[in-house]
Scaffold this motif. Structure first.
Motif, PDB file in Angstrom:
ATOM      1  N   GLU A  11       0.849  -1.183   0.000  1.00  0.00           N
ATOM      2  CA  GLU A  11       0.000   0.000   0.000  1.00  0.00           C
ATOM      3  C   GLU A  11       0.890   1.241   0.000  1.00  0.00           C
ATOM      4  N   SER A  12       0.473   2.298  -0.673  1.00  0.00           N
ATOM      5  CA  SER A  12       1.260   3.535  -0.696  1.00  0.00           C
ATOM      6  C   SER A  12       1.213   4.197   0.680  1.00  0.00           C
ATOM      7  N   PHE A  13       2.178   5.090   0.931  1.00  0.00           N
ATOM      8  CA  PHE A  13       2.246   5.763   2.233  1.00  0.00           C
ATOM      9  C   PHE A  13       0.976   6.526   2.556  1.00  0.00           C
ATOM     10  N   ASP A  14       0.359   7.131   1.558  1.00  0.00           N
ATOM     11  CA  ASP A  14      -0.865   7.893   1.810  1.00  0.00           C
ATOM     12  C   ASP A  14      -2.119   7.009   1.821  1.00  0.00           C
ATOM     13  N   ALA A  15      -1.936   5.693   1.608  1.00  0.00           N
ATOM     14  CA  ALA A  15      -3.018   4.702   1.644  1.00  0.00           C
ATOM     15  C   ALA A  15      -4.081   4.914   0.571  1.00  0.00           C
ATOM     16  N   GLN A  16      -3.772   5.711  -0.467  1.00  0.00           N
ATOM     17  CA  GLN A  16      -4.738   5.947  -1.538  1.00  0.00           C
ATOM     18  C   GLN A  16      -4.561   4.979  -2.697  1.00  0.00           C
ATOM     19  N   TYR A  17      -3.365   4.392  -2.825  1.00  0.00           N
ATOM     20  CA  TYR A  17      -3.053   3.520  -3.956  1.00  0.00           C
ATOM     21  C   TYR A  17      -2.365   2.257  -3.463  1.00  0.00           C
ATOM     22  N   TYR A  18      -2.232   1.295  -4.368  1.00  0.00           N
ATOM     23  CA  TYR A  18      -1.304   0.194  -4.161  1.00  0.00           C
ATOM     24  C   TYR A  18      -0.050   0.539  -4.947  1.00  0.00           C
ATOM     25  N   VAL A  19       1.092   0.097  -4.443  1.00  0.00           N
ATOM     26  CA  VAL A  19       2.361   0.295  -5.131  1.00  0.00           C
ATOM     27  C   VAL A  19       2.690  -0.993  -5.870  1.00  0.00           C
ATOM     28  N   ALA A  20       3.012  -0.853  -7.133  1.00  0.00           N
ATOM     29  CA  ALA A  20       3.418  -1.985  -7.959  1.00  0.00           C
ATOM     30  C   ALA A  20       4.794  -1.658  -8.528  1.00  0.00           C
ATOM     31  N   HIS A  21       5.461  -2.673  -9.065  1.00  0.00           N
ATOM     32  CA  HIS A  21       6.764  -2.451  -9.678  1.00  0.00           C
ATOM     33  C   HIS A  21       6.777  -3.105 -11.051  1.00  0.00           C
ATOM     34  N   ASN A  22       7.344  -2.400 -12.020  1.00  0.00           N
ATOM     35  CA  ASN A  22       7.475  -2.960 -13.368  1.00  0.00           C
ATOM     36  C   ASN A  22       8.796  -3.728 -13.469  1.00  0.00           C
ATOM     37  N   LYS A  23       9.156  -4.189 -14.660  1.00  0.00           N
ATOM     38  CA  LYS A  23      10.362  -5.014 -14.809  1.00  0.00           C
ATOM     39  C   LYS A  23      11.644  -4.239 -14.533  1.00  0.00           C
ATOM     40  N   TYR A  24      11.574  -2.920 -14.505  1.00  0.00           N
ATOM     41  CA  TYR A  24      12.737  -2.088 -14.181  1.00  0.00           C
ATOM     42  C   TYR A  24      12.732  -1.670 -12.708  1.00  0.00           C
ATOM     43  N   TYR A  25      11.801  -2.211 -11.940  1.00  0.00           N
ATOM     44  CA  TYR A  25      11.587  -1.911 -10.523  1.00  0.00           C
ATOM     45  C   TYR A  25      11.208  -0.448 -10.288  1.00  0.00           C
ATOM     46  N   GLU A  26      10.593   0.172 -11.274  1.00  0.00           N
ATOM     47  CA  GLU A  26      10.061   1.510 -11.087  1.00  0.00           C
ATOM     48  C   GLU A  26       8.727   1.393 -10.359  1.00  0.00           C
ATOM     49  N   GLN A  27       8.441   2.362  -9.479  1.00  0.00           N
ATOM     50  CA  GLN A  27       7.171   2.336  -8.757  1.00  0.00           C
ATOM     51  C   GLN A  27       6.036   2.771  -9.669  1.00  0.00           C
ATOM     52  N   VAL A  28       4.990   1.973  -9.661  1.00  0.00           N
ATOM     53  CA  VAL A  28       3.790   2.287 -10.433  1.00  0.00           C
ATOM     54  C   VAL A  28       2.621   2.276  -9.458  1.00  0.00           C
ATOM     55  N   VAL A  30      -1.195   2.112  -8.600  1.00  0.00           N
ATOM     56  CA  VAL A  30      -2.396   1.553  -9.233  1.00  0.00           C
ATOM     57  C   VAL A  30      -3.571   1.705  -8.279  1.00  0.00           C
ATOM     58  N   PRO A  31      -4.791   1.635  -8.795  1.00  0.00           N
ATOM     59  CA  PRO A  31      -5.958   1.748  -7.917  1.00  0.00           C
ATOM     60  C   PRO A  31      -5.927   0.682  -6.818  1.00  0.00           C
ATOM     61  N   LYS A  32      -6.431   1.066  -5.674  1.00  0.00           N
ATOM     62  CA  LYS A  32      -6.415   0.183  -4.502  1.00  0.00           C
ATOM     63  C   LYS A  32      -7.619  -0.755  -4.548  1.00  0.00           C
ATOM     64  N   ARG A  33      -7.413  -1.930  -5.178  1.00  0.00           N
ATOM     65  CA  ARG A  33      -8.456  -2.956  -5.231  1.00  0.00           C
ATOM     66  C   ARG A  33      -7.879  -4.228  -4.639  1.00  0.00           C
ATOM     67  N   SER A  34      -8.579  -4.812  -3.681  1.00  0.00           N
ATOM     68  CA  SER A  34      -8.052  -5.940  -2.910  1.00  0.00           C
ATOM     69  C   SER A  34      -7.603  -7.112  -3.778  1.00  0.00           C
ATOM     70  N   GLU A  35      -8.226  -7.322  -4.920  1.00  0.00           N
ATOM     71  CA  GLU A  35      -7.845  -8.455  -5.767  1.00  0.00           C
ATOM     72  C   GLU A  35      -6.486  -8.249  -6.436  1.00  0.00           C
ATOM     73  N   PHE A  36      -5.907  -7.036  -6.355  1.00  0.00           N
ATOM     74  CA  PHE A  36      -4.613  -6.760  -6.974  1.00  0.00           C
ATOM     75  C   PHE A  36      -3.422  -7.136  -6.089  1.00  0.00           C
ATOM     76  N   LYS A  37      -3.572  -7.104  -4.769  1.00  0.00           N
ATOM     77  CA  LYS A  37      -2.446  -7.285  -3.840  1.00  0.00           C
ATOM     78  C   LYS A  37      -1.764  -8.629  -4.068  1.00  0.00           C
ATOM     79  N   GLY A  38      -0.452  -8.591  -4.341  1.00  0.00           N
ATOM     80  CA  GLY A  38       0.338  -9.799  -4.561  1.00  0.00           C
ATOM     81  C   GLY A  38       0.184 -10.396  -5.943  1.00  0.00           C
ATOM     82  N   LYS A  39      -0.459  -9.681  -6.847  1.00  0.00           N
ATOM     83  CA  LYS A  39      -0.744 -10.210  -8.182  1.00  0.00           C
ATOM     84  C   LYS A  39      -0.032  -9.393  -9.257  1.00  0.00           C
ATOM     85  N   MET A  40       0.071 -10.010 -10.430  1.00  0.00           N
ATOM     86  CA  MET A  40       0.565  -9.314 -11.621  1.00  0.00           C
ATOM     87  C   MET A  40      -0.657  -8.804 -12.371  1.00  0.00           C
ATOM     88  N   ILE A  41      -0.568  -7.552 -12.816  1.00  0.00           N
ATOM     89  CA  ILE A  41      -1.646  -6.999 -13.621  1.00  0.00           C
ATOM     90  C   ILE A  41      -1.025  -6.220 -14.784  1.00  0.00           C
TER      91      ILE A  41
END
Length: 135
Positions: A11-28, A30-41
């Motif tokens: 979860e992002s520090f402000d709790a508004q988003y989820y934090v994801a990482h692309n293949k370059y490990y850049e932070q992306v 994404v909308p905070k939807r429970s089905e996304f946590k721990g998944k590839m999208i």
């Protein structure tokens, strides 16, 4: 606009988003939807900042777990032998209270670490004492 596969990790520090990482490990972000946590999208990158990208999930893209093995069920523990698993299920836990796969000289419990620390301190004191006597 660019599409990327990202792994949603936290979860992002402000709790508004989820934090994801692309293949370059850049932070992306994404909308905070429970089905996304721990998944590839798959997301479409629509905004870029100095330290982040923002992505929106593509319509119809599959959300999947990036793993060879099936994920553990809630409460399931990995790395236990059958004997340890049956001990855990029967409520018989070893006196240390810790289930370990096997003993190793490199894996110490709290008491072992305390003994090692005291031993090293004594050795250090002896070395200093001997050094003072010799010089």
């Amino acid at each position: 606009w660019e599409t990327q596969q990202v792994l949603v990790t936290e979860e992002s520090f402000d709790a508004q988003y989820y934090v994801a990482h692309n293949k370059y490990y850049e932070q992306v972000l994404v909308p905070k939807r429970s089905e996304f946590k721990g998944k590839m999208i798959e997301v479409e990158i629509f905004e870029a900042g100095k330290h982040f990208l923002k992505g929106r999930p593509l319509d119809g893209s599959e959300v999947f777990t990036p793993s060879i093995a099936e994920p553990l069920q809630k409460g399931e523990v990995s790395g236990l032998t059958q004997e340890q698993l049956s001990l855990q299920q029967n409520g018989s836990v070893p006196s240390s209270g810790v289930l370990t796969a096997s003993w190793s000289p490199w894996s110490l419990d709290r008491e072992g670490l305390k003994l090692l620390s005291i031993s090293l301190a004594v050795v250090a004191i002896l070395v200093v004492f001997m050094w003072e006597k010799l010089h």
